[in-house]
Structures are given as C-alpha cells and as structure tokens.
Design a protein around this motif. Structure first.
Motif, PDB file in Angstrom:
ATOM      1  N   LYS A  49      20.495 -58.698  95.491  1.00 20.59           N
ATOM      2  CA  LYS A  49      21.793 -57.868  95.349  1.00 20.59           C
ATOM      3  C   LYS A  49      22.057 -58.171  93.807  1.00 20.59           C
ATOM      4  CE  LYS A  49      23.788 -58.174  99.628  1.00 20.59           C
ATOM      5  NZ  LYS A  49      24.857 -58.561 100.590  1.00 20.59           N
ATOM      6  N   THR A  51      24.986 -58.634  91.077  1.00 17.69           N
ATOM      7  CA  THR A  51      26.295 -58.749  90.768  1.00 17.69           C
ATOM      8  C   THR A  51      26.737 -57.772  89.592  1.00 17.69           C
ATOM      9  OG1 THR A  51      25.866 -60.409  89.370  1.00 17.69           O
ATOM     10  CG2 THR A  51      25.966 -61.067  91.616  1.00 17.69           C
ATOM     11  N   LYS A  52      28.050 -57.718  89.532  1.00 22.77           N
ATOM     12  CA  LYS A  52      28.917 -57.026  88.386  1.00 22.77           C
ATOM     13  C   LYS A  52      28.232 -57.333  87.163  1.00 22.77           C
ATOM     14  CE  LYS A  52      33.062 -56.073  90.836  1.00 22.77           C
ATOM     15  NZ  LYS A  52      34.188 -56.238  91.098  1.00 22.77           N
ATOM     16  N   ARG A  53      27.905 -58.822  86.894  1.00 20.98           N
ATOM     17  CA  ARG A  53      27.538 -59.175  85.602  1.00 20.98           C
ATOM     18  C   ARG A  53      25.980 -59.142  85.494  1.00 20.98           C
ATOM     19  NH1 ARG A  53      29.514 -64.911  84.758  1.00 20.98           N
ATOM     20  NH2 ARG A  53      28.795 -64.533  82.751  1.00 20.98           N
ATOM     21  N   GLY A  54      25.390 -58.613  86.412  1.00 21.57           N
ATOM     22  CA  GLY A  54      23.950 -58.345  86.455  1.00 21.57           C
ATOM     23  C   GLY A  54      23.186 -59.340  87.169  1.00 21.57           C
ATOM     24  N   ASN A  55      22.116 -59.290  87.396  1.00 16.95           N
ATOM     25  CA  ASN A  55      21.152 -60.261  88.055  1.00 16.95           C
ATOM     26  C   ASN A  55      20.294 -60.982  86.933  1.00 16.95           C
ATOM     27  OD1 ASN A  55      20.119 -61.868  89.780  1.00 16.95           O
ATOM     28  ND2 ASN A  55      19.140 -60.042  90.909  1.00 16.95           N
TER      29      ASN A  55
END
Length: 62
Positions: A49, A51-55
């Motif tokens: 997945k 995340t909003k901040r990037g993986n």
C-alpha cells in the motif's frame, strides 16, 4: 470419492493398498488448477500500500 463410494481418501488407500503419500488427484489436473489460480492472481503477496507521503520504505526520505 466420499459421496459416490462412501469412503474417505484414507479408507480408499487402505482398501487398495496404496501408501499414505499416494496422490488422490491426477497431477495434470493439479497443474491446470495451479495455472488457473495464478492467472487469477491467487497465491501472490498483495501489492504494498502506498501512503499519502509515498512509499519510501524503512529509511524514509534518505
């Protein structure tokens, strides 16, 4: 086998003298089922997945 002959796979093996490791399903059938499952995406790890901040992994923004 259980419905048609009223026997479990273990009872069938014992009656016929097969070893415990004797397969109850044809190997070609197993290969077909495996191929079908893989084509449907079964047996794979889910996509990670994002995340909003990037993986960015364990190291963050290095």
């Amino acid at each position: 086998m259980g419905t048609e002959h009223a026997m479990t796979p273990d009872e069938h093996r014992a009656k016929r003298g097969f070893s415990l490791g004797y397969p109850t399903v044809d190997s070609e059938y197993v290969k077909q089922l495996s191929k079908l499952g893989k084509s449907m995406g079964l047996g794979r790890n889910p996509e990670p997945k994002i995340t909003k901040r990037g993986n960015r992994g364990a190291l963050g923004s290095v």
